[in-house]
Write a protein that holds these residues in place. Sequence first.
Motif, PDB file in Angstrom:
ATOM      1  N   VAL A 125       0.832  -1.291   0.054  1.00  0.00           N
ATOM      2  CA  VAL A 125      -0.014  -0.010  -0.074  1.00  0.00           C
ATOM      3  C   VAL A 125       0.969   1.128  -0.113  1.00  0.00           C
ATOM      4  O   VAL A 125       0.730   2.134  -0.842  1.00  0.00           O
ATOM      5  CB  VAL A 125      -0.921  -0.050   1.282  1.00  0.00           C
ATOM      6  CG1 VAL A 125      -1.767   1.292   1.389  1.00  0.00           C
ATOM      7  CG2 VAL A 125      -1.723  -1.200   1.308  1.00  0.00           C
ATOM      8  N   ARG A 135       0.268   1.295 -11.307  1.00  0.00           N
ATOM      9  CA  ARG A 135      -0.586   0.347 -10.452  1.00  0.00           C
ATOM     10  C   ARG A 135       0.061  -0.432  -9.757  1.00  0.00           C
ATOM     11  O   ARG A 135       1.347  -0.948 -10.298  1.00  0.00           O
ATOM     12  CB  ARG A 135      -1.369  -0.384 -11.520  1.00  0.00           C
ATOM     13  CG  ARG A 135      -2.495   0.516 -12.327  1.00  0.00           C
ATOM     14  CD  ARG A 135      -3.137  -0.349 -13.298  1.00  0.00           C
ATOM     15  NE  ARG A 135      -2.193  -0.587 -14.449  1.00  0.00           N
ATOM     16  CZ  ARG A 135      -2.728  -1.008 -15.705  1.00  0.00           C
ATOM     17  NH1 ARG A 135      -3.830  -1.062 -16.076  1.00  0.00           N
ATOM     18  NH2 ARG A 135      -1.837  -1.497 -16.500  1.00  0.00           N
ATOM     19  N   ILE A 154      -6.374  -3.858   2.373  1.00  0.00           N
ATOM     20  CA  ILE A 154      -7.525  -3.230   1.498  1.00  0.00           C
ATOM     21  C   ILE A 154      -8.081  -2.133   2.032  1.00  0.00           C
ATOM     22  O   ILE A 154      -8.570  -0.875   1.702  1.00  0.00           O
ATOM     23  CB  ILE A 154      -8.326  -4.330   0.856  1.00  0.00           C
ATOM     24  CG1 ILE A 154      -7.929  -5.201  -0.004  1.00  0.00           C
ATOM     25  CG2 ILE A 154      -9.574  -3.571   0.466  1.00  0.00           C
ATOM     26  CD1 ILE A 154      -8.438  -6.505  -0.539  1.00  0.00           C
ATOM     27  N   ALA A 157      -6.051   0.927   2.581  1.00  0.00           N
ATOM     28  CA  ALA A 157      -5.795   1.465   1.164  1.00  0.00           C
ATOM     29  C   ALA A 157      -7.230   2.447   0.929  1.00  0.00           C
ATOM     30  O   ALA A 157      -7.155   3.493   0.704  1.00  0.00           O
ATOM     31  CB  ALA A 157      -5.900   0.723  -0.158  1.00  0.00           C
ATOM     32  N   HIS A 158      -8.208   1.739   1.387  1.00  0.00           N
ATOM     33  CA  HIS A 158      -9.626   2.662   1.190  1.00  0.00           C
ATOM     34  C   HIS A 158      -9.616   3.903   2.275  1.00  0.00           C
ATOM     35  O   HIS A 158     -10.125   5.000   1.657  1.00  0.00           O
ATOM     36  CB  HIS A 158     -10.621   1.687   1.450  1.00  0.00           C
ATOM     37  CG  HIS A 158     -12.206   2.148   1.565  1.00  0.00           C
ATOM     38  ND1 HIS A 158     -12.540   2.574   0.368  1.00  0.00           N
ATOM     39  CD2 HIS A 158     -13.093   2.629   2.642  1.00  0.00           C
ATOM     40  CE1 HIS A 158     -13.844   3.051   0.525  1.00  0.00           C
ATOM     41  NE2 HIS A 158     -14.150   3.203   1.892  1.00  0.00           N
ATOM     42  N   ASP A 163      -5.963   4.674  -4.566  1.00  0.00           N
ATOM     43  CA  ASP A 163      -7.014   4.224  -5.583  1.00  0.00           C
ATOM     44  C   ASP A 163      -6.010   3.338  -6.764  1.00  0.00           C
ATOM     45  O   ASP A 163      -6.519   2.849  -7.561  1.00  0.00           O
ATOM     46  CB  ASP A 163      -7.497   5.218  -6.357  1.00  0.00           C
ATOM     47  CG  ASP A 163      -6.924   6.271  -7.053  1.00  0.00           C
ATOM     48  OD1 ASP A 163      -5.453   6.178  -7.061  1.00  0.00           O
ATOM     49  OD2 ASP A 163      -7.476   7.196  -7.435  1.00  0.00           O
ATOM     50  N   ASN A 164      -4.684   3.236  -6.486  1.00  0.00           N
ATOM     51  CA  ASN A 164      -3.878   2.721  -7.404  1.00  0.00           C
ATOM     52  C   ASN A 164      -3.240   1.193  -6.819  1.00  0.00           C
ATOM     53  O   ASN A 164      -2.325   0.761  -7.172  1.00  0.00           O
ATOM     54  CB  ASN A 164      -2.680   3.373  -8.080  1.00  0.00           C
ATOM     55  CG  ASN A 164      -1.792   3.774  -6.758  1.00  0.00           C
ATOM     56  OD1 ASN A 164      -2.375   4.126  -5.917  1.00  0.00           O
ATOM     57  ND2 ASN A 164      -0.590   4.174  -7.151  1.00  0.00           N
ATOM     58  N   TYR A 165      -3.889   0.776  -5.895  1.00  0.00           N
ATOM     59  CA  TYR A 165      -3.452  -0.506  -5.298  1.00  0.00           C
ATOM     60  C   TYR A 165      -4.552  -1.735  -5.242  1.00  0.00           C
ATOM     61  O   TYR A 165      -5.850  -1.314  -5.204  1.00  0.00           O
ATOM     62  CB  TYR A 165      -3.290  -0.227  -3.627  1.00  0.00           C
ATOM     63  CG  TYR A 165      -3.346  -1.729  -2.875  1.00  0.00           C
ATOM     64  CD1 TYR A 165      -1.917  -2.363  -2.788  1.00  0.00           C
ATOM     65  CD2 TYR A 165      -4.172  -1.998  -1.945  1.00  0.00           C
ATOM     66  CE1 TYR A 165      -1.823  -3.399  -2.252  1.00  0.00           C
ATOM     67  CE2 TYR A 165      -3.943  -3.088  -1.524  1.00  0.00           C
ATOM     68  CZ  TYR A 165      -2.735  -3.601  -1.528  1.00  0.00           C
ATOM     69  OH  TYR A 165      -2.651  -5.105  -0.732  1.00  0.00           O
ATOM     70  N   PHE A 166      -4.109  -2.542  -5.925  1.00  0.00           N
ATOM     71  CA  PHE A 166      -4.896  -3.869  -6.104  1.00  0.00           C
ATOM     72  C   PHE A 166      -4.373  -5.061  -5.678  1.00  0.00           C
ATOM     73  O   PHE A 166      -3.347  -5.420  -5.385  1.00  0.00           O
ATOM     74  CB  PHE A 166      -5.259  -3.879  -8.140  1.00  0.00           C
ATOM     75  CG  PHE A 166      -5.497  -2.632  -8.391  1.00  0.00           C
ATOM     76  CD1 PHE A 166      -6.801  -2.171  -8.524  1.00  0.00           C
ATOM     77  CD2 PHE A 166      -4.374  -1.789  -8.886  1.00  0.00           C
ATOM     78  CE1 PHE A 166      -7.319  -1.049  -9.267  1.00  0.00           C
ATOM     79  CE2 PHE A 166      -4.887  -0.467  -9.615  1.00  0.00           C
ATOM     80  CZ  PHE A 166      -6.151  -0.240  -9.597  1.00  0.00           C
ATOM     81  N   TYR A 294     -15.515  -3.819  -2.127  1.00  0.00           N
ATOM     82  CA  TYR A 294     -14.294  -3.413  -2.312  1.00  0.00           C
ATOM     83  C   TYR A 294     -13.725  -3.929  -3.578  1.00  0.00           C
ATOM     84  O   TYR A 294     -12.620  -4.096  -3.690  1.00  0.00           O
ATOM     85  CB  TYR A 294     -13.328  -4.166  -1.001  1.00  0.00           C
ATOM     86  CG  TYR A 294     -13.785  -3.684   0.169  1.00  0.00           C
ATOM     87  CD1 TYR A 294     -13.446  -2.444   0.544  1.00  0.00           C
ATOM     88  CD2 TYR A 294     -14.688  -4.146   0.985  1.00  0.00           C
ATOM     89  CE1 TYR A 294     -13.490  -1.808   1.720  1.00  0.00           C
ATOM     90  CE2 TYR A 294     -14.995  -3.713   2.242  1.00  0.00           C
ATOM     91  CZ  TYR A 294     -14.657  -2.509   2.950  1.00  0.00           C
ATOM     92  OH  TYR A 294     -14.904  -1.768   3.908  1.00  0.00           O
ATOM     93  N   TYR A 297     -10.685  -2.649  -5.430  1.00  0.00           N
ATOM     94  CA  TYR A 297      -9.298  -3.181  -5.229  1.00  0.00           C
ATOM     95  C   TYR A 297      -8.977  -4.718  -5.964  1.00  0.00           C
ATOM     96  O   TYR A 297      -7.810  -4.966  -5.660  1.00  0.00           O
ATOM     97  CB  TYR A 297      -8.908  -3.148  -3.663  1.00  0.00           C
ATOM     98  CG  TYR A 297      -9.264  -1.889  -3.177  1.00  0.00           C
ATOM     99  CD1 TYR A 297      -8.150  -0.947  -3.047  1.00  0.00           C
ATOM    100  CD2 TYR A 297     -10.523  -1.507  -2.522  1.00  0.00           C
ATOM    101  CE1 TYR A 297      -8.486   0.491  -2.676  1.00  0.00           C
ATOM    102  CE2 TYR A 297     -10.755  -0.207  -1.995  1.00  0.00           C
ATOM    103  CZ  TYR A 297      -9.665   0.819  -2.139  1.00  0.00           C
ATOM    104  OH  TYR A 297      -9.941   2.050  -1.465  1.00  0.00           O
ATOM    105  N   ASP A 298      -9.915  -5.206  -6.293  1.00  0.00           N
ATOM    106  CA  ASP A 298      -9.811  -6.521  -6.990  1.00  0.00           C
ATOM    107  C   ASP A 298      -9.109  -6.337  -8.712  1.00  0.00           C
ATOM    108  O   ASP A 298      -9.714  -5.905  -9.306  1.00  0.00           O
ATOM    109  CB  ASP A 298     -11.244  -6.869  -7.297  1.00  0.00           C
ATOM    110  CG  ASP A 298     -11.071  -8.743  -7.447  1.00  0.00           C
ATOM    111  OD1 ASP A 298     -10.260  -9.105  -8.394  1.00  0.00           O
ATOM    112  OD2 ASP A 298     -11.975  -9.452  -7.199  1.00  0.00           O
TER     113      ASP A 298
END
Length: 363
Positions: A125, A135, A154, A157-158, A163-166, A294, A297-298
């Motif tokens: 993160v 990304r 997750i 990050a939220h 918003d670029n973490y998956f 969520y 983030y997937d």
Amino acid sequence: MNYMDEYRDRRTVLGLAERIGKLASGRTAPMTFMEVCGTHTMAIYQYGIRSLLPPEVRLISGPGCPVCVTPNGYVDKAVAYSRLPETIIATFGDMVRVPGSSSCLMEERARGRDVRVVYSPLDAVSLAERNPGKRVVFVGVGFETTAPTIAGSILAAHARGVDNYFVLAAHKTIPIPMQLLSADPELAIDGYLCPAHVSAIIGADSYSFLASEQRVPCVVTGFEPTDIMQGVEMLVRQVVEGRSEVEIEYSRVVKREGNRKAQQILAEVFVPFDAEWRGIGVIPGSGLEIAPAYAAYDAEKAIPVAVEEPREHKGCLCGEILKGKVTPFECPLFAAACTPEAPVGACMVSSEGTCAAAYKYGR
């Protein structure tokens, strides 16, 4: 004597071996117990536990290594993501060398892809925060032990607006496969040494259905020699006395109810789904995928990518080894074409893999 020495005391271990021998004496057929934890697998080989047990007691290794049970198709997805522009792959160290159908993350890094090893999902993160123009895809593999930490990443990050973490999720749960394996007449499992780390999260009561419905004794066991030997003794005693219960040997860590906070985080971020296990196939409800709330983030939902058709490596018996149906020594590739330096299958790569344990301690 310090705390660790007490659990590695030779006299105590040999005393437990003698008690197990007396309990099991006279059995006409061996009792088969399966461990489903990679750390148990490594410890059993490291401490020579099998050599201490009588002929009436047989230990087999099951699908306790999360890296090992992850199918080639997932590795292929991670490789495909690494080839996308402006993309960083973050992963735990074990996954870097796991072979996919035609490549692995280590090979992709050698070709110039941005693949980085992190020690925590939260590191990934932070990596995304420092690289807002890229990304960051975290390779999320694990059982209930690591899944809460990835769920926490997750949530972090939220909360931090990253918003670029998956996450490329491949989390799996242990009890359902145990139910499937104990119903296999070819294996004829008489009891389980239940995983300690997983049980610290989900609680010992999560195995109650195995004892009540399938009449399979279960003992949650620690990792030291005395832990494992005492766990085996408890299983033998249950079989001899005709009982099928869930007992806790590792009571200094594991509780009946588990870790409620971790369970709450899992329930918020993940939902069950039908997951594919290497060598076993798709097991309904045995996986954890990111919940719709969520979905941003997937990685699979947010970042479409073309993936090659997965294929298995010819001659590799990793799938059968994970089911406990063969040992590493029965695989024609073991210690020949497949070694830790040049692994063919995932069971030789992971530090918790049965083949890696057998190669290091069993030859």
